[in-house]
Design an enzyme around this catalytic site. Structure first.
Site, mmCIF file in Angstrom:
data_model
loop_
_atom_site.group_PDB
_atom_site.id
_atom_site.type_symbol
_atom_site.label_atom_id
_atom_site.label_comp_id
_atom_site.label_asym_id
_atom_site.label_seq_id
_atom_site.Cartn_x
_atom_site.Cartn_y
_atom_site.Cartn_z
ATOM 1 N N ASP A 34 -73.553 75.427 22.171
ATOM 2 C CA ASP A 34 -74.029 74.805 21.099
ATOM 3 C C ASP A 34 -73.858 73.441 21.589
ATOM 4 O OD1 ASP A 34 -74.023 75.108 17.866
ATOM 5 O OD2 ASP A 34 -73.565 72.952 18.808
ATOM 6 N N ILE A 35 -74.800 72.442 21.407
ATOM 7 C CA ILE A 35 -74.966 71.236 21.640
ATOM 8 C C ILE A 35 -73.836 70.213 21.292
ATOM 9 C CG2 ILE A 35 -76.762 70.224 20.167
ATOM 10 C CD1 ILE A 35 -78.213 69.142 22.561
ATOM 11 N N VAL A 99 -81.229 74.566 11.874
ATOM 12 C CA VAL A 99 -82.061 75.105 12.750
ATOM 13 C C VAL A 99 -82.532 76.287 12.321
ATOM 14 C CG1 VAL A 99 -82.653 75.711 14.999
ATOM 15 C CG2 VAL A 99 -81.048 73.902 14.616
ATOM 16 N N HIS A 103 -79.602 82.096 14.403
ATOM 17 C CA HIS A 103 -78.486 82.059 15.339
ATOM 18 C C HIS A 103 -77.062 82.392 14.862
ATOM 19 C CE1 HIS A 103 -79.179 78.178 13.375
ATOM 20 N NE2 HIS A 103 -77.922 78.191 13.489
ATOM 21 N N HIS A 105 -73.100 81.728 15.313
ATOM 22 C CA HIS A 105 -72.127 80.758 15.938
ATOM 23 C C HIS A 105 -71.075 81.478 16.662
ATOM 24 C CE1 HIS A 105 -73.586 76.970 14.454
ATOM 25 N NE2 HIS A 105 -74.303 77.466 13.568
HETATM 26 P P1 AMP Z 1 -76.760 75.681 11.743
HETATM 27 O O1 AMP Z 1 -76.270 74.620 11.132
HETATM 28 O O2 AMP Z 1 -76.122 77.038 11.413
HETATM 29 O O3 AMP Z 1 -78.480 75.893 11.521
HETATM 30 O O4 AMP Z 1 -76.665 75.223 13.388
HETATM 31 C C1 AMP Z 1 -77.196 74.968 14.261
HETATM 32 C C2 AMP Z 1 -76.688 74.554 15.385
HETATM 33 O O5 AMP Z 1 -77.515 74.225 16.332
HETATM 34 C C3 AMP Z 1 -75.826 73.140 15.202
HETATM 35 O O6 AMP Z 1 -74.532 73.551 15.706
HETATM 36 C C4 AMP Z 1 -76.317 72.490 16.334
HETATM 37 O O7 AMP Z 1 -75.252 71.816 17.150
HETATM 38 C C5 AMP Z 1 -77.038 73.264 17.310
HETATM 39 N N1 AMP Z 1 -77.834 72.722 17.815
HETATM 40 C C6 AMP Z 1 -79.286 72.210 17.947
HETATM 41 N N2 AMP Z 1 -79.971 71.917 18.649
HETATM 42 C C7 AMP Z 1 -79.622 72.406 19.869
HETATM 43 C C8 AMP Z 1 -79.985 72.504 21.231
HETATM 44 N N3 AMP Z 1 -81.164 71.776 21.574
HETATM 45 N N4 AMP Z 1 -79.199 73.246 22.116
HETATM 46 C C9 AMP Z 1 -77.747 73.743 21.685
HETATM 47 N N5 AMP Z 1 -77.472 73.867 20.433
HETATM 48 C C10 AMP Z 1 -78.317 72.967 19.321
#
Ligand code: AMP
Ligand code: ZN
Length: 149
Positions: A34-35, A99, A103, A105
């Site tokens: 995760d970024i 996003v 996904h 976490h």
């Molecule tokens: P959610 O709020 O569950 O949709 O989580 C989206 C997650 O995606 C967040 O924890 C972000 O930090 C992560 N994220 C967004 N863009 C990227 C990326 N390009 N690479 C890695 N993680 C990302």
């Protein structure tokens, strides 16, 4: 349904058009850092196909995803000597999703990390659950919908 969404950042990572710190890749799934990690070792596991979220998943992808989650979970536990691990997965904005490509976490957990542990600790939900609903009615509503699937 399309398996790729050209405007989706996670599809871009799958296609290697966007960079990511990939830790595991299989034919159907991908795991990467995760970024904005909550803790060191915070990994996202995604299906390679574009599914918006849990509401439109398919069985084969779900099976492969769970296999990869287990592989990564065990690796995280060993790598960080974690006491446990929390899987977080949000659906739609109201559910905390930001996003819109499915996904999960994977968050390594420690007795000392101070993070919330129990679902009822989320937003004081404990107090609100059941407001205006009888427990039997809640159970019946869910069972009625599942019968049709
Ligand atoms: P959610 O709020 O569950 O949709 O989580 C989206 C997650 O995606 C967040 O924890 C972000 O930090 C992560 N994220 C967004 N863009 C990227 C990326 N390009 N690479 C890695 N993680 C990302
Ligand atoms: Zn996507």
């Amino acid at each position: 349904m399309d398996t790729v969404d050209n405007n989706c950042i996670f599809c871009a990572i799958v296609a290697k058009r966007a960079s990511a710190e990939i830790v595991y890749e299989s034919a159907g799934a991908l795991a990467f850092m995760d970024i904005h990690p909550i803790v060191p070792g915070h990994v996202l596991v995604i299906p390679k196909k574009h599914f918006r979220n849990l509401f439109d998943f398919d069985d084969a992808s779900a099976q492969e995803l769970m296999r990869v989650e287990r592989v990564v979970a065990r690796a995280l536990r060993s790598a960080f000597e974690a006491d446990g691990l929390t899987v977080l997965q949000s659906n739609e904005r109201a559910g905390g999703q930001s996003v819109f490509h499915y996904h999960a976490h994977l968050v390594p957990r420690f007795f000392s990390d101070g993070l919330l542990t129990r679902p009822e600790q989320l937003h004081g939900a404990q107090k609100r659950v059941g407001d205006g609903w009888g427990r039997a009615e809640i159970v019946e509503r869910i069972r009625a919908q599942i019968k049709d699937q």
